[in-house]
Design an enzyme around this catalytic site. Structure first.
Site, PDB file in Angstrom:
ATOM      1  N   SER A 234      25.609  43.298  44.410  1.00 24.48           N
ATOM      2  CA  SER A 234      25.045  43.418  45.700  1.00 24.48           C
ATOM      3  C   SER A 234      23.817  42.642  46.029  1.00 24.48           C
ATOM      4  CB  SER A 234      24.669  44.652  45.914  1.00 24.48           C
ATOM      5  OG  SER A 234      24.118  45.120  47.600  1.00 24.48           O
TER       6      SER A 234
ATOM      7  N   TYR B 197      20.717  52.871  44.286  1.00 29.75           N
ATOM      8  CA  TYR B 197      21.739  51.580  44.452  1.00 29.75           C
ATOM      9  C   TYR B 197      20.981  50.485  43.825  1.00 29.75           C
ATOM     10  CZ  TYR B 197      24.924  48.703  47.105  1.00 29.75           C
ATOM     11  OH  TYR B 197      25.961  48.023  47.545  1.00 29.75           O
TER      12      TYR B 197
HETATM   13  P1  NAD Z   1      33.864  51.227  51.300  1.00 29.78           P
HETATM   14  O1  NAD Z   1      33.248  52.849  51.612  1.00 29.78           O
HETATM   15  O2  NAD Z   1      34.428  50.774  52.557  1.00 29.78           O
HETATM   16  O3  NAD Z   1      34.775  51.404  50.108  1.00 29.78           O
HETATM   17  C1  NAD Z   1      34.439  52.020  48.815  1.00 29.78           C
HETATM   18  C2  NAD Z   1      35.810  52.492  48.261  1.00 29.78           C
HETATM   19  O4  NAD Z   1      35.310  52.978  46.837  1.00 29.78           O
HETATM   20  C3  NAD Z   1      36.041  53.731  48.972  1.00 29.78           C
HETATM   21  O5  NAD Z   1      37.732  53.703  49.097  1.00 29.78           O
HETATM   22  C4  NAD Z   1      35.895  54.821  48.073  1.00 29.78           C
HETATM   23  O6  NAD Z   1      36.600  56.030  48.249  1.00 29.78           O
HETATM   24  C5  NAD Z   1      35.959  54.092  46.912  1.00 29.78           C
HETATM   25  N1  NAD Z   1      35.189  55.189  45.790  1.00 29.78           N
HETATM   26  C6  NAD Z   1      33.905  55.533  46.057  1.00 29.78           C
HETATM   27  N2  NAD Z   1      33.574  56.347  44.767  1.00 29.78           N
HETATM   28  C7  NAD Z   1      34.556  56.142  43.845  1.00 29.78           C
HETATM   29  C8  NAD Z   1      34.411  56.835  42.708  1.00 29.78           C
HETATM   30  N3  NAD Z   1      33.683  57.431  42.114  1.00 29.78           N
HETATM   31  N4  NAD Z   1      35.838  56.384  41.958  1.00 29.78           N
HETATM   32  C9  NAD Z   1      36.791  55.790  42.604  1.00 29.78           C
HETATM   33  N5  NAD Z   1      36.619  55.135  43.925  1.00 29.78           N
HETATM   34  C10 NAD Z   1      35.450  55.379  44.657  1.00 29.78           C
HETATM   35  O7  NAD Z   1      32.790  50.154  50.903  1.00 29.78           O
HETATM   36  P2  NAD Z   1      32.706  48.971  50.591  1.00 29.78           P
HETATM   37  O8  NAD Z   1      31.850  48.107  51.632  1.00 29.78           O
HETATM   38  O9  NAD Z   1      34.169  48.241  50.636  1.00 29.78           O
HETATM   39  O10 NAD Z   1      32.121  48.647  49.193  1.00 29.78           O
HETATM   40  C11 NAD Z   1      32.814  48.169  48.112  1.00 29.78           C
HETATM   41  C12 NAD Z   1      31.802  47.736  46.964  1.00 29.78           C
HETATM   42  O11 NAD Z   1      31.040  46.637  47.574  1.00 29.78           O
HETATM   43  C13 NAD Z   1      30.822  48.751  46.414  1.00 29.78           C
HETATM   44  O12 NAD Z   1      30.570  48.603  44.963  1.00 29.78           O
HETATM   45  C14 NAD Z   1      29.492  48.488  47.387  1.00 29.78           C
HETATM   46  O13 NAD Z   1      28.443  48.832  46.798  1.00 29.78           O
HETATM   47  C15 NAD Z   1      29.533  46.910  47.314  1.00 29.78           C
HETATM   48  N6  NAD Z   1      29.078  46.071  48.592  1.00 29.78           N
HETATM   49  C16 NAD Z   1      29.354  46.266  49.520  1.00 29.78           C
HETATM   50  C17 NAD Z   1      28.547  45.716  50.653  1.00 29.78           C
HETATM   51  C18 NAD Z   1      28.956  45.827  52.201  1.00 29.78           C
HETATM   52  O14 NAD Z   1      28.142  45.085  52.810  1.00 29.78           O
HETATM   53  N7  NAD Z   1      29.932  46.422  52.579  1.00 29.78           N
HETATM   54  C19 NAD Z   1      27.414  44.839  50.426  1.00 29.78           C
HETATM   55  C20 NAD Z   1      26.980  44.856  49.031  1.00 29.78           C
HETATM   56  C21 NAD Z   1      27.971  45.485  47.979  1.00 29.78           C
END
Ligand code: NAD
Length: 261
Positions: free
Chosen positions: A146, A159
């Site tokens: 991230s 985080y």
């Molecule tokens: P999201 O919440 O839409 O999707 C995350 C998914 O991970 C969900 O389906 C959730 O059920 C699953 N999950 C959560 N905990 C879990 C566990 N213990 N075991 C298995 N599955 C689990 O979020 P996203 O935005 O798609 O995030 C995906 C990744 O991207 C994450 O690692 C997040 O930190 C990272 N990220 C997202 C952003 C953003 O702006 N969306 C920015 C930087 C990093």
């Protein structure tokens, strides 16, 4: 363009939503056989339906697993290999944002929970998948870090610690596994409009979260959120053979925000 994933197995965690789902759809369109992992069974079913609407012939297995539990991780890797015999590419992506708070109020339980999922979960995934890829003499891992893993954002102790840890793991293991034909990289997304970001904006702005979102992106050089599909295009490239020489590094996808003074 030749489909980049014809006959290839792609394993994706956090595939029930957001970035994981977008990447699954993109690589399915390019011929991938999918092993989709998430802790949320219903959202996995939704991802499968959505992908089959676009790519009816896609091979998909769904595995409900909690990435913070090592035995679950070992089991999802085993099931993927038992089904498809190999793992060509791994999007090690599941994560949570955690509650926002000052460090002193962050809470030790919250800290442990976020690190357990975002960092330990990524480590377990690498531990079991790299063993398979080393034997194959080929493979690609993309870890989801991230902007919070390369910059200080504030109010995100767990985080920040976990995502900086993902960057460290990526650099360390990339150096180790290049010699076995395996490349390991991370992405550092900025604000991409997924459920996670909506949840984060709701923590700040409550029901008025959309107005909070507009203010939030006003400081982004592109003046907008990123879309999950844009991450899908990047990660599909990084998971493909075309990106083999990109190793042990972190690629931002954030509209330029992390470079802004
Ligand atoms: P999201 O919440 O839409 O999707 C995350 C998914 O991970 C969900 O389906 C959730 O059920 C699953 N999950 C959560 N905990 C879990 C566990 N213990 N075991 C298995 N599955 C689990 O979020 P996203 O935005 O798609 O995030 C995906 C990744 O991207 C994450 O690692 C997040 O930190 C990272 N990220 C997202 C952003 C953003 O702006 N969306 C920015 C930087 C990093």
């Amino acid at each position: 363009m030749e489909p980049r994933f014809n006959g290839k197995t792609v394993l994706i965690t956090g595939a029930g939503s957001g970035l994981g789902r977008a990447v699954a759809l993109q690589v399915a369109k390019e011929g991938a056989k999918l092993s989709l992992v998430d802790v949320n069974k219903e959202s996995l079913e939704e991802s499968k339906q959505l992908i089959h609407t676009d790519v009816p012939e896609a091979d998909i297995i769904l595995i409900t697993a909690d990435v913070s539990k090592e035995e679950d991780v070992q089991a999802y890797v085993k099931k993927t290999v038992d089904t498809y015999n190999e793992i060509n590419a791994f999007f090690n992506n599941a994560g949570v944002e955690g509650k926002q708070n000052l460090t002193e109020s962050y809470g030790s339980d919250e800290f442990r929970k976020v690190v357990d999922i975002n960092l330990n979960g990524v480590f377990y995934g690498m531990k079991y998948v790299l063993e398979v890829m080393k034997k194959q003499g080929a493979g690609t891992v993309v870890n989801t870090a991230s902007v919070g893993g390369i910059r200080g954002v504030g109010n995100q102790s767990g985080y920040a610690a976990s995502k900086h840890g993902v960057v460290g793991l990526t650099k360390n293991s990339g150096i180790e596994y290049g010699q076995y034909g395996v490349s390991i990289k991370a992405i550092a997304p900025g604000a991409i409009l997924t459920k996670m970001v909506e949840g984060s904006l709701r923590q700040i702005g409550g029901d008025d979260w959309e107005a909070t979102g507009k203010e939030f992106v006003s400081v982004n050089p592109m003046k907008r959120f990123g879309q999950p599909e844009e991450v899908g295009y990047l990660v599909a490239f990084l998971l493909s053979d075309q990106a083999e020489f990109i190793n042990a590094c972190v690629i931002p996808i954030d509209g330029g925000q992390s470079y802004k003074y």
